[in-house]
Design a protein around this motif. Structure first.
Motif, short mmCIF file in Angstrom:
data_model
loop_
_atom_site.label_atom_id
_atom_site.label_comp_id
_atom_site.label_asym_id
_atom_site.label_seq_id
_atom_site.Cartn_x
_atom_site.Cartn_y
_atom_site.Cartn_z
N SER A 70 1.04 26.98 63.50
CA SER A 70 1.69 28.30 63.43
C SER A 70 1.78 28.84 62.00
CB SER A 70 3.10 28.21 64.01
OG SER A 70 3.99 27.61 63.08
N VAL A 71 2.14 30.09 61.95
CA VAL A 71 2.28 30.81 60.68
C VAL A 71 3.48 30.30 59.88
CG1 VAL A 71 3.74 32.64 61.63
CG2 VAL A 71 2.21 33.15 59.72
N LEU A 130 -3.37 32.81 62.78
CA LEU A 130 -2.41 31.73 62.97
C LEU A 130 -1.55 31.98 64.19
CD1 LEU A 130 -1.35 31.32 59.23
CD2 LEU A 130 -2.90 29.86 60.54
N GLY A 131 -0.90 30.93 64.68
CA GLY A 131 -0.09 31.05 65.88
C GLY A 131 1.30 31.59 65.60
N ALA A 132 1.92 32.16 66.63
CA ALA A 132 3.27 32.70 66.51
C ALA A 132 4.19 32.10 67.57
CB ALA A 132 3.26 34.22 66.62
N GLN A 133 3.86 30.90 68.03
CA GLN A 133 4.73 30.13 68.93
C GLN A 133 5.13 28.87 68.19
OE1 GLN A 133 5.33 32.66 71.52
NE2 GLN A 133 5.75 30.69 72.46
N HIS A 178 14.15 41.54 52.41
CA HIS A 178 13.88 40.16 52.02
C HIS A 178 14.34 39.15 53.06
CE1 HIS A 178 12.72 41.83 48.20
NE2 HIS A 178 13.88 42.45 48.13
N LEU A 179 14.98 39.62 54.12
CA LEU A 179 15.43 38.74 55.20
C LEU A 179 14.55 38.86 56.45
CD1 LEU A 179 19.28 39.46 55.06
CD2 LEU A 179 18.11 37.43 54.18
N ARG A 180 13.92 39.99 56.63
CA ARG A 180 13.27 40.33 57.90
C ARG A 180 12.21 39.30 58.31
NH1 ARG A 180 12.73 45.25 56.85
NH2 ARG A 180 14.56 45.95 58.01
N ASP A 181 12.28 38.89 59.58
CA ASP A 181 11.31 38.00 60.23
C ASP A 181 11.33 36.57 59.69
OD1 ASP A 181 10.33 40.04 61.90
OD2 ASP A 181 9.01 40.77 60.31
N ARG A 182 12.41 36.19 59.00
CA ARG A 182 12.52 34.84 58.45
C ARG A 182 13.67 34.09 59.14
NH1 ARG A 182 9.32 34.84 54.01
NH2 ARG A 182 8.86 36.88 53.12
N ARG A 216 7.40 33.45 57.41
CA ARG A 216 7.84 34.42 58.41
C ARG A 216 7.27 34.08 59.78
NH1 ARG A 216 5.40 39.55 56.57
NH2 ARG A 216 4.14 38.23 55.19
N VAL A 217 7.89 34.64 60.83
CA VAL A 217 7.47 34.33 62.20
C VAL A 217 6.39 35.28 62.69
CG1 VAL A 217 9.71 33.35 62.77
CG2 VAL A 217 9.29 35.78 63.20
#
Length: 591
Positions: free
Chosen positions: A412-413, A399-402, A314-318, A389-390
């Motif tokens: 971005s996302v 969507l973008g990831a920058q 529940h934490l990953r990529d946030r 999330r990233v």
């Protein structure tokens, strides 16, 4: 070991294996291995057990089926301190049964047709851990606190040795229903004695109360420590008195051998230590410092290791906001969104444009066990992840990831959350967040009505305690709605619920305007907003945890039931109730 590997014929190779030290019974002993690692000489020598071959003489074998890689591995000549770990085909159930009887923690099953997937988990290999179940004398209990103030914290367990003396085997505090806690406490109170039944001095967390050793409890546990204490014990039943035991636990507890190793190290009670987790050294200090009254940093780190598999999900990529309490919750705490100081290499970060600061700021991500433990070492008690999330995969590839410029961030996302959030808080006349039975019942009633409303909209929802006095309801979404759209949808739901339950629900932000009503907070939605994560500890005296709850069980729970002392056993018993929640990817309107 290195010298033995150099003696293997051939130009070059890459092995996959593990360094293991066996005990007198032929079982791997992690504690023995750690003693050898730290230079303590013993009668036994560690060996490297090879179980896979990734490269051989310049050839990359990782895409080859496991069966072919094993055949090539078995043709190699090992000697000295390197050995081939044998495999057994097909008879998995028999192997598992015999392995657990011999005292091994379990077996690993691998699909012969599978390639080698580096750094990725899949169903091509499974770890099946065995849990032992044995009977022990109930020799006492520890006084409870918080939700268990009127029952007990844990049962003290013992077993007679060959000379009839009762040896302490540890304590069990998980696996009890509310009814069992009350029934057992009533039994034990009629059996109290002044003298300890144990033949040795016993150290417990909490004040011990001793009883006549007449009751026998069946307890499930993973294994024994070197000190002959139970690892991960869970109460099953009082022999002859209670109903049949619950089903076997969902295999979703610590999540990795790395976490198990951390637990083993922390249970040695050293005040300071350096541990190596996933290849990275982490210095742990001030382990006996109290972060909550009677609860130490060691207790926090043990909790984080035990629940890491579920917590990290529940934490990953946030991006994270941390709430740190260097001197414990009775000292000064502070929110921290950015980290300017140097970071260990294992901590992943992301740069996000700050409108107020006029520049990109570094945010932390908690994507691995070393980072989670490092945050615990830095007294980050609460972790508040963003609702977005990233990463774009698998449902937001366009969507973008920058995120380090205003334009990149806008496209971005991070602008598209994974879920809509409804935050329910009972109003307290004093203005302080204090638990009251009336306020809690009212909040549960509103949550159940909200659940029915969301069901009528064909939206599946998930509920968790806040860890304090309220409830969080999460509605997973497909990432096609911007944060402001999601916030407005939450406000619409809140207004509808307020019209349906005018005596129970309010969206008024001013405390003095909403007495005895439950506050529906839709403002927890939107870009950059956060809430305490599922499984995050909270800064309240009994070290409560924000805990996922089954909707059917919600009327029967209280926030004080979920603490860093009780949640690991509950997670072992029931698994992560929110696992797979993001796979739903629901639409707010017609798809």
């Amino acid at each position: 070991i290195a010298a033995s590997i150099r003696q293997i014929p051939g130009d070059s190779l890459v092995l996959d294996g593990e360094i293991v030290l066996l005990d007198d019974g032929g079982r791997p002993t992690f504690q023995g291995l750690m003693k050898a690692y730290h230079g303590e000489k013993g009668e036994r020598t560690p060996f490297y057990w090879a179980f896979d071959l990734l490269h051989l003489n310049g050839m990359d074998l990782r895409k080859s089926p496991l069966g072919e890689r094993r055949s090539a591995l078995e043709e190699l000549r090992f000697q000295g301190s390197v050995r081939l770990l044998e495999s057994i085909h097909e008879e998995g159930e028999i192997l598992f049964e015999q392995a657990t009887k011999l005292g091994f923690e379990g077996i690993v099953g691998k699909k012969l047709s599978s390639p080698y997937r580096e750094g990725a988990r899949s169903d091509d290999w499974v770890k099946i851990k065995g849990y032992h179940s044995e009977e022990f004398l109930v020799c006492g209990y520890t006084r409870g606190f918080g939700a268990r103030e009127h029952t007990f914290g844990a049962l003290l367990l013992g077993r007679k040795d060959g000379e009839g003396r009762i040896r302490f085997c540890g304590s069990v505090g998980g696996g009890f229903s509310d009814a069992e806690l009350l029934e057992l406490r009533a039994k034990l109170d009629r059996m109290r004695v002044d003298a300890s039944p144990f033949s040795e001095t016993v150290t417990t967390k909490g004040e011990p109360v001793f009883v006549r050793p007449e009751l026998v409890a069946e307890v499930r546990f993973m294994s024994w420590t070197a000190e002959r204490r139970l690892r991960f014990p869970v109460f099953r039943r009082l022999r002859g008195d209670l109903e049949e035991a619950p089903p076997a636990p969902a295999l979703d507890t610590t999540g990795s051998d790395e976490a198990d190793a951390v637990i083993e190290a922390l249970e040695r009670n050293d005040r300071e230590m350096q541990i190596t987790v996933e290849g990275s050294p982490i210095q742990l200090t001030s382990l006996d410092r109290q972060l909550w009254p009677g609860v130490t940093k060691r207790d926090l780190l043990l909790y984080l290791a035990k629940v890491s598999n579920a917590y990290l999900r529940h934490l990953r990529d946030r991006p994270l906001t941390m709430v740190r309490y260097p001197d414990g919750i009775e000292g000064e705490g502070f929110f921290q969104r950015h980290w300017e100081a140097s970071l260990p290499e294992f901590v992943q970060t992301v740069d996000i444009w700050s409108q107020s600061g006029g520049e990109a700021k570094r945010h932390l991500l908690c994507n691995n066990l070393p980072t989670l433990l490092w945050l615990g070492q830095n007294s980050a008690i609460e972790l508040h992840p963003w609702h977005s999330r990233v990463v774009t995969a698998p449902d937001a590839e366009g969507l973008g990831a920058q995120f380090d410029t205003p334009q990149d961030l806008e496209d971005s996302v991070l602008e598209y959350p994974d879920y809509l959030v409804c935050d329910l808080d009972p109003n307290v006349p004093t203005g302080k967040e204090e638990f009251t039975e009336e306020g809690w019942r009212r909040t549960v009633d509103v949550a159940l009505a909200l659940h029915d409303l969301l069901d009528s909209l064909k939206l599946r929802s998930f509920v968790k305690t806040t860890g304090k006095t309220g409830l969080h309801i999460f509605v997973p979404l497909r990432r096609i709605y911007e944060g402001d759209q999601v916030k407005e949808a939450a406000r619409t739901i809140g207004r509808f619920l307020m019209e349906k339950m005018p005596s129970h629900v309010t969206m008024e932000t001013r405390l003095n305007k909403r007495p005895r009503k439950v506050f529906f907070d839709a403002n927890m939605n939107g870009y950059g907003r956060t809430l305490a994560s599922a499984y995050s500890p909270r800064p309240v005296p009994d070290a409560r945890v924000s805990m996922p709850v089954d909707w059917n069980r919600l009327p029967y729970v209280r926030p004080g039931m979920f603490t860093i002392a009780t949640v690991p056993a509950m997670l072992a018993e029931h698994g992560d109730l929110w696992k797979g929640s993001l796979d739903l990817r629901q639409h707010l309107g017609a798809p």
